[in-house]
Scaffold this motif. Structure first.
Motif, mmCIF file in Angstrom:
data_model
loop_
_atom_site.group_PDB
_atom_site.id
_atom_site.type_symbol
_atom_site.label_atom_id
_atom_site.label_comp_id
_atom_site.label_asym_id
_atom_site.label_seq_id
_atom_site.Cartn_x
_atom_site.Cartn_y
_atom_site.Cartn_z
ATOM 1 N N LEU A 1 -0.516 2.923 1.773
ATOM 2 C CA LEU A 1 -0.497 4.170 2.548
ATOM 3 C C LEU A 1 -1.395 4.041 3.771
ATOM 4 N N ALA A 2 -2.579 3.483 3.571
ATOM 5 C CA ALA A 2 -3.520 3.338 4.687
ATOM 6 C C ALA A 2 -2.973 2.390 5.745
ATOM 7 N N GLU A 3 -2.283 1.339 5.330
ATOM 8 C CA GLU A 3 -1.712 0.385 6.284
ATOM 9 C C GLU A 3 -0.703 1.055 7.214
ATOM 10 N N HIS A 4 0.031 2.013 6.697
ATOM 11 C CA HIS A 4 1.077 2.681 7.484
ATOM 12 C C HIS A 4 0.616 4.031 8.030
ATOM 13 N N ARG A 5 -0.671 4.303 7.931
ATOM 14 C CA ARG A 5 -1.290 5.535 8.461
ATOM 15 C C ARG A 5 -0.627 6.794 7.916
ATOM 16 N N ILE A 6 -0.386 6.780 6.619
ATOM 17 C CA ILE A 6 0.148 7.960 5.946
ATOM 18 C C ILE A 6 -1.020 8.660 5.258
ATOM 19 N N ARG A 7 -1.159 9.948 5.543
ATOM 20 C CA ARG A 7 -2.246 10.708 4.941
ATOM 21 C C ARG A 7 -2.009 10.878 3.445
ATOM 22 N N ILE A 8 -3.103 10.977 2.706
ATOM 23 C CA ILE A 8 -3.008 11.142 1.256
ATOM 24 C C ILE A 8 -2.261 12.430 0.913
ATOM 25 N N GLN A 9 -2.418 13.443 1.752
ATOM 26 C CA GLN A 9 -1.755 14.717 1.495
ATOM 27 C C GLN A 9 -0.234 14.620 1.590
ATOM 28 N N GLU A 10 0.271 13.592 2.250
ATOM 29 C CA GLU A 10 1.722 13.419 2.390
ATOM 30 C C GLU A 10 2.342 12.655 1.219
#
Length: 125
Positions: A46-55
């Motif tokens: 998730l962090a690699e693709h800049r996706i927020r944890i809330q998503e």
């Protein structure tokens, strides 16, 4: 089938999201057992693709809904599933395309320039 988000558990970098699948019964007196789905997700991806944890719950819900939407599938073919890097990449791409589409719809407005000296003063001055 309705899907209800029930929460998550995390061990190291793996977060497990729980959903309940509620199958509506034909008769209210008849109880239908709920199904529990567990979707596992690597938080570093998730962090690699800049996706927020809330998503992340929305990502999991989308995968479950896609599995239900297949023609002729009355049930989801899995109860426990590990989300792949390709599915995360597809989610990030769709999100980025939506943000870009919203940005192109906005019209640029030139800054306000007063045309007369009366507009240069604040009211009451």
């Amino acid at each position: 089938m309705q899907l209800l988000y029930k929460g998550f558990n995390q061990r190291a970098n793996i977060r497990s999201y729980r959903f309940d699948g509620v199958v509506p019964s034909e008769r209210p007196s008849r109880m239908v057992k709920n199904l529990e789905f567990l979707l596992k997700l690597d938080m570093t991806v998730l962090a690699e693709h800049r996706i927020r944890i809330q998503e992340a719950p929305a990502l999991c819900l989308g995968i479950l809904q896609t599995a239900l939407a297949t023609p002729g599938a009355d049930t989801i073919p899995f109860l426990s599933y590990t989300i792949t890097r390709a599915e995360i990449l597809a989610f990030a791409s769709a999100r980025d395309a939506l943000v870009e589409a919203k940005g192109t719809r906005r019209k640029h407005r030139p800054p306000f320039k007063p045309t007369t000296p009366a507009q240069w003063k604040w009211p009451g001055q």
